[in-house]
Enzyme design. Structure first.
Site, short mmCIF file in Angstrom:
data_model
loop_
_atom_site.label_atom_id
_atom_site.label_comp_id
_atom_site.label_asym_id
_atom_site.label_seq_id
_atom_site.Cartn_x
_atom_site.Cartn_y
_atom_site.Cartn_z
N GLY A 13 25.12 16.62 -55.30
CA GLY A 13 24.72 15.74 -56.72
C GLY A 13 23.30 15.97 -57.06
CG ASP A 63 35.13 16.81 -55.50
OD1 ASP A 63 34.63 16.07 -54.74
OD2 ASP A 63 36.20 16.60 -56.22
CG ASN A 90 21.92 12.20 -54.49
OD1 ASN A 90 21.42 11.14 -54.46
ND2 ASN A 90 22.43 12.78 -55.68
CE1 TYR A 159 28.54 3.92 -54.45
CE2 TYR A 159 27.72 1.57 -54.36
CZ TYR A 159 27.42 2.93 -54.50
OH TYR A 159 26.14 3.59 -54.85
CB ALA A 161 34.17 -0.07 -47.54
CB ALA A 162 31.99 4.52 -49.18
CB ILE A 191 17.90 3.89 -58.89
CG1 ILE A 191 17.66 3.24 -57.23
CG2 ILE A 191 17.10 4.94 -59.13
CD1 ILE A 191 16.26 2.62 -57.05
N1 LIG Z 1 21.56 4.44 -59.54
C1 LIG Z 1 21.68 3.46 -58.60
O1 LIG Z 1 21.13 2.30 -58.90
C2 LIG Z 1 21.95 3.56 -57.17
C3 LIG Z 1 21.58 2.84 -56.26
C4 LIG Z 1 22.15 2.81 -54.83
C5 LIG Z 1 22.76 4.08 -54.54
N2 LIG Z 1 22.86 5.21 -55.47
C6 LIG Z 1 23.46 6.40 -54.83
O2 LIG Z 1 22.57 7.30 -55.32
C7 LIG Z 1 23.41 8.55 -55.61
C8 LIG Z 1 23.16 9.30 -57.08
O3 LIG Z 1 23.50 8.21 -57.75
P1 LIG Z 1 22.67 8.47 -59.37
O4 LIG Z 1 22.37 7.01 -60.03
O5 LIG Z 1 21.80 9.44 -59.32
O6 LIG Z 1 24.14 8.93 -60.07
P2 LIG Z 1 24.36 9.98 -61.10
O7 LIG Z 1 25.74 9.78 -61.69
O8 LIG Z 1 23.31 9.98 -62.34
O9 LIG Z 1 24.10 11.19 -60.60
C9 LIG Z 1 25.12 11.67 -59.57
C10 LIG Z 1 25.34 13.24 -59.42
O10 LIG Z 1 26.33 13.32 -58.29
C11 LIG Z 1 27.28 14.11 -59.05
N3 LIG Z 1 28.65 13.98 -58.24
C12 LIG Z 1 29.30 12.91 -58.64
N4 LIG Z 1 30.53 13.03 -57.70
C13 LIG Z 1 30.49 14.25 -57.35
C14 LIG Z 1 31.25 15.04 -56.70
N5 LIG Z 1 32.63 14.63 -56.38
N6 LIG Z 1 30.97 16.39 -56.23
C15 LIG Z 1 29.89 16.96 -56.64
N7 LIG Z 1 29.01 16.15 -57.39
C16 LIG Z 1 29.46 15.04 -57.60
C17 LIG Z 1 27.51 13.94 -60.42
O11 LIG Z 1 27.78 15.08 -61.17
C18 LIG Z 1 25.99 13.69 -60.76
O12 LIG Z 1 25.15 15.20 -61.03
C19 LIG Z 1 24.90 8.29 -55.29
O13 LIG Z 1 25.46 8.34 -54.14
C20 LIG Z 1 24.93 6.62 -55.67
O14 LIG Z 1 25.88 5.98 -54.94
C21 LIG Z 1 22.41 4.97 -56.77
#
Ligand SMILES: NC(=O)c1ccc[n+]([C@@H]2O[C@H](COP(=O)([O-])OP(=O)(O)OC[C@H]3O[C@@H](n4cnc5c(N)ncnc54)[C@H](O)[C@@H]3O)[C@@H](O)[C@H]2O)c1
Length: 251
Positions: A13, A63, A90, A159, A161-162, A191
């Site tokens: 990601g 994916d 991530n 989410y 749970a995961a 974030i």
């Molecule tokens: N933004 C927040 O507030 C926050 C808080 C806690 C945790 N998170 C976690 O941080 C991580 C990143 O979140 P973010 O806010 O940067 O999200 P985002 O959507 O900005 O970026 C996520 C990235 O992961 C990629 N992605 C998603 N599903 C995918 C898949 N099946 N295969 C390959 N790539 C995939 C997307 O294309 C994207 O580039 C995630 O795991 C999210 O759950 C985010």
């Protein structure tokens, strides 16, 4: 890091958002970075940014929920660069549906993207790390693993749970893979990325009143923690999860 030549990181990601911010910070720290994502244009943009920092970058469109591509990607990286030192699991995606709204397929997909993906990539990279005798794995959980995400309209029980499952996976793999490989998890709060989620867009001012540090976090905030867990030496930390939320007391 224990091996002075250790300098290859994988960021799933990593094309945008927190993953991109962390990938750029790891590149600034001197690591070459392999990015895995679904978004080809964003992958190309981030690759260009990493190369502009003087580091090498490989990109893979895949994916993370799929097992077989993870194994092939790790083999490709080892084939091209000879090693894998850091894995940042991530990639992930929230699910806004409640228990009585979500379908079985949607529940499975949430678990697969967020939790099974960590298994897929740990399984893929650990043989290389074990052969090297060292490695760092950082798994992206969430404050929702602790809070249940009750105030959030974008992330409900599947989410949470995961992301809670990731904490169990982290502690268990730390025991199984230590002392050579250190495995930790991070639990961000709100974030704000370049495309902030709908809840932050609609309610940022109100939400910030429940955060002691009086702002949402940024990918750069997360990148500082990821860099520490990925590269600091010496390190006596494994099997832990780190809440990084500016102390979001109004959960
Ligand atoms: N933004 C927040 O507030 C926050 C808080 C806690 C945790 N998170 C976690 O941080 C991580 C990143 O979140 P973010 O806010 O940067 O999200 P985002 O959507 O900005 O970026 C996520 C990235 O992961 C990629 N992605 C998603 N599903 C995918 C898949 N099946 N295969 C390959 N790539 C995939 C997307 O294309 C994207 O580039 C995630 O795991 C999210 O759950 C985010």
């Amino acid at each position: 890091m224990s091996n002075p030549e250790a300098r290859v990181a994988i960021v799933t990601g990593g094309a945008k958002g927190i993953g991109r911010g962390c990938a750029l910070e790891l590149a600034r720290t001197g690591l070459d970075v392999a990015l895995i994502d679904l978004l080809e244009d964003e992958l190309a943009r981030t690759k260009g940014e990493i190369e502009a920092l003087g580091r090498r970058c490989l990109t893979f469109t895949a994916d993370v929920a799929d097992f077989a591509p993870a194994q092939q990607i790790a083999a490709d990286i080892v084939g091209q660069w000879g090693r894998i030192d850091v894995l940042f699991n991530n990639a992930g995606k929230a699910n806004p549906k409640g228990l009585l709204e979500i379908s079985e397929e949607e529940f499975d997909r949430t678990i697969d993207i967020n939790l099974k993906s960590c298994f897929n990539y740990c399984r893929a990279v650990v043989p290389a790390m074990q052969a090297q005798g060292a490695g760092r794995i950082i798994n992206m959980s969430s404050i929702n693993a602790h809070s249940g995400g009750v105030t959030s309209a974008v992330s409900k029980f599947s989410y949470a749970a995961a992301k809670a499952g990731i904490l169990g996976l982290t502690r268990s793999l730390a025991k199984e893979l230590g002392p050579q490989i250190m495995v930790n998890a991070i639990c961000p709060g709100l974030i704000k990325t370049e495309t902030p989620n709908a809840v932050i867009k609609a309610r940022e001012a109100e939400l910030v009143t429940g955060i002691v540090l009086n702002r949402c976090g940024t990918p750069q905030d997360i990148a500082q923690l990821v860099k520490f867990l990925a590269t600091s030496e010496p390190m006596f930390i494994t099997g832990q999860d780190f809440i990084i939320d500016g102390f979001q007391w109004k959960l």
